[in-house]
Design a protein around this motif. Structure first.
Motif, PDB file in Angstrom:
ATOM      1  N   ASP A  55      21.963  12.736   1.703  1.00  0.00           N
ATOM      2  CA  ASP A  55      20.594  12.816   2.222  1.00  0.00           C
ATOM      3  C   ASP A  55      19.623  12.438   1.108  1.00  0.00           C
ATOM      4  O   ASP A  55      19.818  12.807  -0.052  1.00  0.00           O
ATOM      5  CB  ASP A  55      20.287  14.235   2.713  1.00  0.00           C
ATOM      6  CG  ASP A  55      21.029  14.581   3.995  1.00  0.00           C
ATOM      7  OD1 ASP A  55      21.571  13.672   4.665  1.00  0.00           O
ATOM      8  OD2 ASP A  55      21.061  15.788   4.338  1.00  0.00           O
ATOM      9  N   GLY A  56      18.567  11.699   1.458  1.00  0.00           N
ATOM     10  CA  GLY A  56      17.564  11.294   0.485  1.00  0.00           C
ATOM     11  C   GLY A  56      17.895  10.002  -0.234  1.00  0.00           C
ATOM     12  O   GLY A  56      17.056   9.454  -0.928  1.00  0.00           O
ATOM     13  N   GLN A  57      19.109   9.510  -0.076  1.00  0.00           N
ATOM     14  CA  GLN A  57      19.523   8.247  -0.698  1.00  0.00           C
ATOM     15  C   GLN A  57      19.492   7.139   0.351  1.00  0.00           C
ATOM     16  O   GLN A  57      19.747   7.375   1.525  1.00  0.00           O
ATOM     17  CB  GLN A  57      20.937   8.362  -1.258  1.00  0.00           C
ATOM     18  CG  GLN A  57      21.105   9.420  -2.313  1.00  0.00           C
ATOM     19  CD  GLN A  57      20.372   9.057  -3.595  1.00  0.00           C
ATOM     20  OE1 GLN A  57      20.424   7.926  -4.040  1.00  0.00           O
ATOM     21  NE2 GLN A  57      19.675  10.019  -4.158  1.00  0.00           N
ATOM     22  N   GLU A  58      19.208   5.926  -0.086  1.00  0.00           N
ATOM     23  CA  GLU A  58      19.264   4.775   0.803  1.00  0.00           C
ATOM     24  C   GLU A  58      20.707   4.280   0.880  1.00  0.00           C
ATOM     25  O   GLU A  58      21.479   4.442  -0.073  1.00  0.00           O
ATOM     26  CB  GLU A  58      18.359   3.649   0.285  1.00  0.00           C
ATOM     27  CG  GLU A  58      16.878   3.944   0.426  1.00  0.00           C
ATOM     28  CD  GLU A  58      16.461   4.150   1.876  1.00  0.00           C
ATOM     29  OE1 GLU A  58      16.883   3.357   2.741  1.00  0.00           O
ATOM     30  OE2 GLU A  58      15.723   5.111   2.146  1.00  0.00           O
ATOM     31  N   PRO A  59      21.079   3.647   2.001  1.00  0.00           N
ATOM     32  CA  PRO A  59      22.432   3.091   2.090  1.00  0.00           C
ATOM     33  C   PRO A  59      22.625   1.985   1.046  1.00  0.00           C
ATOM     34  O   PRO A  59      21.684   1.247   0.737  1.00  0.00           O
ATOM     35  CB  PRO A  59      22.488   2.489   3.500  1.00  0.00           C
ATOM     36  CG  PRO A  59      21.361   3.094   4.245  1.00  0.00           C
ATOM     37  CD  PRO A  59      20.320   3.449   3.235  1.00  0.00           C
ATOM     38  N   PRO A  60      23.830   1.862   0.492  1.00  0.00           N
ATOM     39  CA  PRO A  60      24.079   0.775  -0.462  1.00  0.00           C
ATOM     40  C   PRO A  60      24.066  -0.585   0.244  1.00  0.00           C
ATOM     41  O   PRO A  60      24.110  -0.645   1.484  1.00  0.00           O
ATOM     42  CB  PRO A  60      25.463   1.093  -1.024  1.00  0.00           C
ATOM     43  CG  PRO A  60      26.089   2.021  -0.054  1.00  0.00           C
ATOM     44  CD  PRO A  60      24.973   2.710   0.685  1.00  0.00           C
ATOM     45  N   GLU A  61      24.034  -1.649  -0.522  1.00  0.00           N
ATOM     46  CA  GLU A  61      24.046  -2.994   0.044  1.00  0.00           C
ATOM     47  C   GLU A  61      25.281  -3.164   0.919  1.00  0.00           C
ATOM     48  O   GLU A  61      26.377  -2.722   0.575  1.00  0.00           O
ATOM     49  CB  GLU A  61      24.058  -4.037  -1.072  1.00  0.00           C
ATOM     50  CG  GLU A  61      23.916  -5.450  -0.549  1.00  0.00           C
ATOM     51  CD  GLU A  61      23.795  -6.462  -1.663  1.00  0.00           C
ATOM     52  OE1 GLU A  61      24.171  -7.619  -1.419  1.00  0.00           O
ATOM     53  OE2 GLU A  61      23.331  -6.099  -2.757  1.00  0.00           O
ATOM     54  N   GLY A  62      25.088  -3.784   2.072  1.00  0.00           N
ATOM     55  CA  GLY A  62      26.187  -3.987   3.014  1.00  0.00           C
ATOM     56  C   GLY A  62      26.331  -2.876   4.035  1.00  0.00           C
ATOM     57  O   GLY A  62      27.237  -2.903   4.853  1.00  0.00           O
ATOM     58  N   TRP A  63      25.427  -1.909   3.977  1.00  0.00           N
ATOM     59  CA  TRP A  63      25.447  -0.772   4.894  1.00  0.00           C
ATOM     60  C   TRP A  63      24.049  -0.566   5.461  1.00  0.00           C
ATOM     61  O   TRP A  63      23.060  -0.843   4.788  1.00  0.00           O
ATOM     62  CB  TRP A  63      25.888   0.499   4.178  1.00  0.00           C
ATOM     63  CG  TRP A  63      27.260   0.393   3.611  1.00  0.00           C
ATOM     64  CD1 TRP A  63      27.598  -0.130   2.401  1.00  0.00           C
ATOM     65  CD2 TRP A  63      28.476   0.769   4.240  1.00  0.00           C
ATOM     66  NE1 TRP A  63      28.956  -0.082   2.237  1.00  0.00           N
ATOM     67  CE2 TRP A  63      29.526   0.473   3.344  1.00  0.00           C
ATOM     68  CE3 TRP A  63      28.785   1.351   5.461  1.00  0.00           C
ATOM     69  CZ2 TRP A  63      30.853   0.719   3.649  1.00  0.00           C
ATOM     70  CZ3 TRP A  63      30.113   1.608   5.753  1.00  0.00           C
ATOM     71  CH2 TRP A  63      31.127   1.293   4.858  1.00  0.00           C
ATOM     72  N   VAL A  64      23.949  -0.067   6.687  1.00  0.00           N
ATOM     73  CA  VAL A  64      22.656   0.210   7.324  1.00  0.00           C
ATOM     74  C   VAL A  64      22.696   1.564   8.007  1.00  0.00           C
ATOM     75  O   VAL A  64      23.760   2.067   8.358  1.00  0.00           O
ATOM     76  CB  VAL A  64      22.267  -0.884   8.351  1.00  0.00           C
ATOM     77  CG1 VAL A  64      22.045  -2.219   7.683  1.00  0.00           C
ATOM     78  CG2 VAL A  64      23.309  -0.993   9.457  1.00  0.00           C
ATOM     79  N   ARG A  65      21.498   2.121   8.191  1.00  0.00           N
ATOM     80  CA  ARG A  65      21.376   3.367   8.951  1.00  0.00           C
ATOM     81  C   ARG A  65      21.549   3.054  10.434  1.00  0.00           C
ATOM     82  O   ARG A  65      21.239   1.967  10.895  1.00  0.00           O
ATOM     83  CB  ARG A  65      19.995   3.975   8.761  1.00  0.00           C
ATOM     84  CG  ARG A  65      19.726   4.482   7.370  1.00  0.00           C
ATOM     85  CD  ARG A  65      18.274   4.993   7.297  1.00  0.00           C
ATOM     86  NE  ARG A  65      17.919   5.401   5.973  1.00  0.00           N
ATOM     87  CZ  ARG A  65      17.967   6.654   5.537  1.00  0.00           C
ATOM     88  NH1 ARG A  65      18.330   7.614   6.352  1.00  0.00           N
ATOM     89  NH2 ARG A  65      17.619   6.950   4.302  1.00  0.00           N
TER      90      ARG A  65
END
Length: 105
Positions: A55-65
């Motif tokens: 929680d509070g972190q953005e998804p890494p490259e290659g991943w989406v919410r």
């Protein structure tokens, strides 16, 4: 009564007690997609990629919410099944489903 006859109710009582405890505590046998303090993310470009991010972190490259209101919560729930058939792009837009696999692939 013999000793054997006195022991029969014990397993029944144990099972009944465990069942009551599960019902009263609200425990579920469903496995959550992510543990506490984490949320699920979808891999870009395939149907089977799923991971969890703090929680509070953005998804890494290659991943989406997942879109709001369409986040899978439990393994096998309707959104989990839906997203396992869909491919998304880097913006999270649905791009389609893969071609069916041939037997043996």
């Amino acid at each position: 009564m013999t000793t054997q006859q006195n022991r029969r109710p014990l397993p029944v009582l144990v099972v009944a007690g465990l069942t009551a405890a599960l019902l009263l505590t609200g425990c579920t046998s469903q496995e959550r997609v992510c543990g506490s303090g984490r949320y699920p993310v979808k891999a870009v470009g395939n149907t089977d990629g799923q991971d969890c991010v703090a929680d509070g972190q953005e998804p890494p490259e290659g991943w989406v919410r997942y879109p709001e209101g369409q986040v899978p919560e439990y393994v096998g729930d309707p959104w989990d099944r839906h997203w396992s058939t869909v491919i998304v792009d880097a913006e999270g837009r649905t791009t389609g489903a893969p071609a069916p696999r041939r037997p043996g692939e």
